[in-house]
Write a protein that holds these residues in place. Structure first.
Motif, mmCIF file in Angstrom:
data_model
loop_
_atom_site.group_PDB
_atom_site.id
_atom_site.type_symbol
_atom_site.label_atom_id
_atom_site.label_comp_id
_atom_site.label_asym_id
_atom_site.label_seq_id
_atom_site.Cartn_x
_atom_site.Cartn_y
_atom_site.Cartn_z
ATOM 1 N N GLY A 204 -35.960 8.911 -4.979
ATOM 2 C CA GLY A 204 -35.311 8.161 -3.926
ATOM 3 C C GLY A 204 -36.249 7.101 -3.380
ATOM 4 N N ASP A 205 -35.712 5.976 -2.977
ATOM 5 C CA ASP A 205 -36.545 4.865 -2.518
ATOM 6 C C ASP A 205 -37.499 5.262 -1.396
ATOM 7 O OD1 ASP A 205 -35.089 3.455 -4.340
ATOM 8 O OD2 ASP A 205 -34.047 2.191 -2.887
ATOM 9 N N ASN A 206 -37.074 6.141 -0.528
ATOM 10 C CA ASN A 206 -37.901 6.534 0.616
ATOM 11 C C ASN A 206 -39.050 7.474 0.230
ATOM 12 O OD1 ASN A 206 -36.321 5.038 2.374
ATOM 13 N ND2 ASN A 206 -34.957 6.762 2.834
ATOM 14 N N SER A 209 -41.988 4.287 -0.839
ATOM 15 C CA SER A 209 -41.424 2.963 -0.561
ATOM 16 C C SER A 209 -42.294 1.816 -1.057
ATOM 17 C CB SER A 209 -41.200 2.807 0.949
ATOM 18 O OG SER A 209 -42.425 2.960 1.662
ATOM 19 N N ASP A 212 -41.866 0.735 -7.165
ATOM 20 C CA ASP A 212 -40.594 0.788 -7.886
ATOM 21 C C ASP A 212 -40.648 1.783 -9.028
ATOM 22 O OD1 ASP A 212 -39.337 -1.397 -6.438
ATOM 23 O OD2 ASP A 212 -40.700 -2.733 -7.534
ATOM 24 N N THR A 273 -38.763 6.401 -11.722
ATOM 25 C CA THR A 273 -38.188 5.108 -11.359
ATOM 26 C C THR A 273 -37.345 5.241 -10.096
ATOM 27 O OG1 THR A 273 -38.067 4.561 -13.713
ATOM 28 C CG2 THR A 273 -36.822 3.175 -12.218
ATOM 29 N N SER A 274 -37.466 4.294 -9.200
ATOM 30 C CA SER A 274 -36.727 4.341 -7.934
ATOM 31 C C SER A 274 -35.228 4.213 -8.159
ATOM 32 C CB SER A 274 -37.197 3.227 -6.999
ATOM 33 O OG SER A 274 -36.701 1.972 -7.440
ATOM 34 N N ARG A 275 -34.474 4.665 -7.169
ATOM 35 C CA ARG A 275 -33.017 4.578 -7.275
ATOM 36 C C ARG A 275 -32.551 3.122 -7.337
ATOM 37 N NH1 ARG A 275 -28.326 7.599 -6.042
ATOM 38 N NH2 ARG A 275 -26.607 6.308 -6.806
ATOM 39 N N THR A 276 -33.171 2.247 -6.559
ATOM 40 C CA THR A 276 -32.767 0.841 -6.570
ATOM 41 C C THR A 276 -32.918 0.234 -7.958
ATOM 42 O OG1 THR A 276 -33.275 0.477 -4.235
ATOM 43 C CG2 THR A 276 -33.306 -1.449 -5.672
#
Length: 298
Positions: A204-206, A209, A212, A273-276
């Motif tokens: 998750g991105d958080n 932060s 990436d 890898t981040s969700r975004t």
């Protein structure tokens, strides 16, 4: 009717060699899904409340023997392995990927079956030289898509997708942290054979932060492949290099497959890898491109 079915299957490029529970070996084409559709449908169907039992030692041995035979890159070996895989509750499909033009065989358990032992795609165009692992397909969204694209980029790849939601049976289905699965046993065999491995995860991105993507060597030491991937991704993404800075709980130090690879001295790339980024195909395609260049060189 049979002619229509044959035409439909030929367009999709996949033929079912055997389904679990059949006494015969039908040659009739019964499935029209592409390999991408098969992988996506499999992952999307996995539930955390499914029945599940780990395979026995004998079942794991039979499975790995069959997959090792298939990984030799000889299409004629597919019929020889079908019976053993069928007895393990797995279907066998042989086809040609419409995107690459390369022959493959797809071995899969039924989603949410007690014997939920995974989906495996083997490139038949040449002997295996890279293993791509997706341990949490139902949880780390789109890692199955990323894994398939990396499979397509590197001829001679074996793609392993876990057959369970990670929460199944109080964590018994968490393939990255268990040693009693088909997924792990195949990874051990790949380490014994010296195959480099890349394992795909998502966060998750958080959770971090500042990054990436996290590139880690797991329990082992960073080698050229890790540095090439990190350096290549620096152009487009914020990279956390786990061998040179703290990347939180995303480094895969306790990953079971990575632990075995470290013991054998085999490169193991743990990619988070981040969700975004996973939600943006253009961005994660860069990860595929860079990883393929670093791991697929002859």
């Amino acid at each position: 009717m049979w002619i229509l079915l044959a035409v439909a299957a030929a367009l999709a490029g996949a033929v079912v060699i055997a389904m679990p529970g059949q006494d015969e070996e039908p040659a009739a084409p019964l499935r029209t899904a592409t390999v991408k559709e098969r992988v996506q449908q499999f992952s999307a169907a996995l539930r955390e409340d499914a029945a599940y039992r780990p395979p026995s030692e004998d079942e794991r041995r039979k499975f790995v023997d069959a997959l090792t035979t298939l990984s030799a890159g000889q299409p004629d070996d597919v019929p020889r392995t079908t019976g053993a895989l069928q007895q393990l509750g797995m279907s066998v499909e042989q086809g040609t990927d419409s995107q690459t033009g390369r022959a493959y065989v797809l071995v899969a358990s039924e989603p949410n079956a007690e014997r939920g032992w995974g989906l495996y795609v083997i490139d038949l165009s040449r002997p295996a030289r890279l293993a791509v692992q997706v341990p949490h397909p139902a949880n780390d969204l789109r890692t199955d898509e990323i894994g398939l694209e990396l499979f397509r980029r590197v001829p001679g790849t074996v793609l392993a997708v876990s057959g369970t939601h990670r929460a199944v049976s109080n964590g018994a289905g968490d393939a990255a942290h268990r040693t009693d699965s088909m997924f792990h046993t195949l990874a051990v065999k790949h380490s014994d054979l010296g195959l480099p491995q890349v394992q795909l995860h998502g966060f998750g991105d958080n959770s971090l932060s500042s990054a990436d993507v996290v590139v880690s060597s797991g329990a082992g030491s960073a080698v050229t492949a890790h540095r090439r991937i990190a350096d290549g991704l620096d152009r487009v993404l914020r990279v956390c290099r786990a061998w040179s800075r703290d990347c939180g709980e995303l480094e895969g130090r306790r990953n079971k497959q990575g632990g075995v690879a470290a013991e054998r001295g085999v490169p193991f790339v743990h990619l988070e890898t981040s969700r975004t980024v996973r939600d943006d195909a253009e961005r994660w395609q860069e990860i595929v491109k860079v990883a393929a260049e670093a791991l697929g060189d002859d």
